[in-house]
Design a protein around this motif. Structure first.
Motif, short mmCIF file in Angstrom:
data_model
loop_
_atom_site.label_atom_id
_atom_site.label_comp_id
_atom_site.label_asym_id
_atom_site.label_seq_id
_atom_site.Cartn_x
_atom_site.Cartn_y
_atom_site.Cartn_z
N PHE A 276 0.83 -1.20 0.00
CA PHE A 276 0.00 0.00 0.00
C PHE A 276 0.87 1.26 0.00
O PHE A 276 1.95 1.28 0.60
CB PHE A 276 -0.90 0.03 1.24
CG PHE A 276 -2.04 -0.94 1.21
CD1 PHE A 276 -3.15 -0.70 0.41
CD2 PHE A 276 -2.01 -2.09 1.97
CE1 PHE A 276 -4.21 -1.59 0.38
CE2 PHE A 276 -3.05 -2.99 1.96
CZ PHE A 276 -4.16 -2.75 1.15
N ASP A 277 0.39 2.31 -0.67
CA ASP A 277 1.11 3.57 -0.61
C ASP A 277 0.85 4.22 0.75
O ASP A 277 -0.02 3.79 1.51
CB ASP A 277 0.71 4.50 -1.76
CG ASP A 277 -0.79 4.81 -1.80
OD1 ASP A 277 -1.39 4.95 -0.71
OD2 ASP A 277 -1.36 4.87 -2.89
N LYS A 279 -0.48 7.00 1.70
CA LYS A 279 -1.82 7.57 1.90
C LYS A 279 -2.81 6.47 2.28
O LYS A 279 -3.61 6.63 3.21
CB LYS A 279 -2.27 8.28 0.62
CG LYS A 279 -3.65 8.94 0.74
CD LYS A 279 -3.94 9.76 -0.53
CE LYS A 279 -5.30 10.43 -0.46
NZ LYS A 279 -6.42 9.46 -0.50
N SER A 280 -2.75 5.35 1.58
CA SER A 280 -3.66 4.23 1.87
C SER A 280 -3.39 3.64 3.24
O SER A 280 -4.32 3.27 3.97
CB SER A 280 -3.53 3.15 0.79
OG SER A 280 -3.92 3.63 -0.47
N GLU A 283 -4.98 5.83 5.76
CA GLU A 283 -6.44 5.74 5.70
C GLU A 283 -6.93 4.45 6.36
O GLU A 283 -7.94 4.44 7.07
CB GLU A 283 -6.91 5.82 4.26
CG GLU A 283 -6.76 7.21 3.65
CD GLU A 283 -7.09 7.25 2.17
OE1 GLU A 283 -7.20 8.37 1.63
OE2 GLU A 283 -7.22 6.17 1.55
N LYS A 315 -9.78 -1.60 0.67
CA LYS A 315 -8.77 -0.61 0.27
C LYS A 315 -7.87 -1.16 -0.83
O LYS A 315 -7.48 -0.42 -1.74
CB LYS A 315 -7.93 -0.21 1.50
CG LYS A 315 -6.85 0.83 1.21
CD LYS A 315 -7.43 2.13 0.65
CE LYS A 315 -8.27 2.84 1.66
NZ LYS A 315 -8.74 4.17 1.15
N SER A 316 -7.56 -2.45 -0.78
CA SER A 316 -6.73 -3.04 -1.83
C SER A 316 -7.46 -3.02 -3.17
O SER A 316 -6.85 -2.79 -4.22
CB SER A 316 -6.34 -4.48 -1.47
OG SER A 316 -7.46 -5.34 -1.49
N SER A 319 -7.36 0.41 -4.51
CA SER A 319 -5.99 0.77 -4.91
C SER A 319 -5.47 -0.11 -6.05
O SER A 319 -4.30 -0.01 -6.40
CB SER A 319 -5.06 0.64 -3.70
OG SER A 319 -5.49 1.45 -2.63
N ASN A 320 -6.36 -0.97 -6.59
CA ASN A 320 -5.97 -1.88 -7.67
C ASN A 320 -4.81 -2.79 -7.27
O ASN A 320 -3.92 -3.08 -8.08
CB ASN A 320 -5.61 -1.10 -8.94
CG ASN A 320 -6.81 -0.39 -9.54
OD1 ASN A 320 -7.89 -0.95 -9.57
ND2 ASN A 320 -6.61 0.84 -9.99
N LEU A 321 -4.81 -3.21 -6.00
CA LEU A 321 -3.79 -4.15 -5.51
C LEU A 321 -4.41 -5.53 -5.36
O LEU A 321 -5.53 -5.67 -4.88
CB LEU A 321 -3.25 -3.70 -4.15
CG LEU A 321 -2.29 -2.51 -4.12
CD1 LEU A 321 -1.93 -2.21 -2.67
CD2 LEU A 321 -1.04 -2.81 -4.92
#
Length: 417
Positions: A276-277, A279-280, A283, A315-316, A319-321
């Motif tokens: 995750f970046d 920011k994520s 959050e 969140k993933s 975030s396209n993870l």
């Protein structure tokens, strides 16, 4: 799911009847006949195995074998062989009980006052013993369900079986009305093709082989019992984890303050290693803290699997993870403090308010330092006074000191160059 190679000794579905805040006590419904269809029972074992694999992050062993109205007492009195030495046998009995007369073994388990003689004629002596033990276990759990006003009753499957030479007992509190077709008169399962996990309230799996070993060797000064009880709880009441712990009773009582801190440390460590970046990550941490704070304020429990893991999954997705099972927060927890040998590792606990304050984010905005340059410092409150310190002088000036770990020192040096 693969079909378990379980050999069922006995299975039955009793029922605890109670609604939330019920004032009068309704006796449990004790079924008279064991379940005859082992195929359906094995499907139920398979279902519980899947749920314990997914949600079962709580492990312990019996705290004591002499606490009234507990699983530990019932199994110690009526299943563990060591207690049979107290009986008056017509010939000596060894600890492996090969020489114990079956009738004497059966007689050690008290029957129900209205026990059906025709049922006894249909059962083996071993089956009768197991059935009678389930009666006593039901009464013990019934006591604890009624001790807490917010709890509710339901169908109570109990299954004694062996798997790969190891004895097990599965116990669940499960709503079968919409999940499984059941004969309400006899308690027998007719169909298990549509079991709904949402109808599961509690589930326990007890390794009877290890429990017996604990009972036999408990008096030895050098003996240390392994964890042989695995359980899960469903629901949001803060009392849900309590009554199942009281019923077992487990050795390690969940410390909500420790469990709260442990979860937050685990989450932060996981996010640090995740893809995750920044920011994520912030959050996710903020959303988890908000959830835990609300639970602490309303005195409700949190279920990590049902409520925390989905936050990360959502969140993933945003975030396209793609997070593989081996990289999930659940796998990370199990490898870092939530395995069968760890303490305070339940997936359900009541968050404590005080430790959450250490993980709330702080933000220091110093405004313009130079020509339109702005300095901001932010981080978890747990860093304040530890890695981030304020050193004041006598002339109304102060210095903020930030400790840099060895693994981050090189990167920080590069910034200052």
């Amino acid at each position: 799911m693969s079909q378990p190679k379980a050999v069922v000794q006995a299975s039955i579905i009793h029922q605890i009847i109670k609604v939330a805040h019920q004032e009068s006590v309704t006796p449990p419904l004790i079924r008279k006949n064991l379940h005859a269809d082992s195929v359906q029972v094995c499907k139920l074992i398979e279902f519980l195995d899947e749920q314990l694999e997914k949600n079962g992050l709580a492990h312990s062993h019996v705290e004591a074998f002499d606490i009234p109205d507990t699983l530990g007492e019932v199994l110690s009195d009526y299943l563990c062989i060591i207690n049979l030495k107290l009986l008056n046998f017509t010939k000596p009995a060894n600890v492996a009980f090969y020489n114990i007369f079956a009738r004497e073994l059966l007689a050690s388990v008290p029957s129900e006052p209205d026990e059906d003689r025709s049922v006894l004629r249909q059962e083996s002596l071993a089956q009768t013993r197991y059935r009678r033990i389930t009666n006593h276990l039901t009464k013990a759990l019934h006591y604890h369900v009624y001790e807490e006003p917010m709890t509710t009753g339901d169908h109570l499957p109990m299954i004694f079986y062996t798997l790969d030479g190891i004895e097990y007992l599965d116990i669940a509190l499960l709503s079968l009305t919409d999940a499984i077709t059941i004969n309400e008169e006899t308690g027998e399962i007719i169909d298990t093709n549509h079991i709904d996990a949402s109808n599961l309230k509690i589930a326990c799996r007890i390794n009877i082989t290890k429990l017996k070993d604990h009972k036999y060797k408990n008096s030895e000064s050098t003996y240390q019992a392994e964890n042989y009880i695995q359980w899960i709880q469903k629901g949001t009441s803060s009392k849900i984890p309590e009554y199942i712990q009281d019923f077992l009773p487990i050795r390690v009582r969940l410390d909500d303050t420790v469990a709260t801190t442990k979860l937050m440390k685990s989450l932060i460590n996981y996010l640090d290693k995740s893809s995750f970046d920044e920011k994520s990550k912030k959050e996710i941490q903020s959303e988890v803290l908000t959830l835990l704070g609300h639970k602490a304020k309303t005195k409700k429990s949190v279920n990590i699997v049902d409520e925390i893991d989905p936050i990360i999954v959502t969140k993933s997705t945003l975030s396209n993870l793609t997070i593989a099972v081996g990289d999930s927060f659940k796998t990370f927890r199990e490898n870092n403090g939530y395995s069968a040998t760890d303490e305070n590792n339940s997936n359900v606990f009541a968050p404590a308010k005080k430790p959450l304050q250490n993980y709330e984010m702080f933000s220091l905005d110093f405004g313009e330092i130079g020509d339109d340059e702005i300095l901001k410092i932010s981080g978890s409150r747990s860093l304040l006074g530890e890695e981030v310190k304020l050193k004041e002088s006598d002339n109304d000036e102060a210095i903020i000191e930030i400790k840099v770990s060895s693994e981050n020192l090189l990167a920080v040096r590069k910034l200052f160059k």
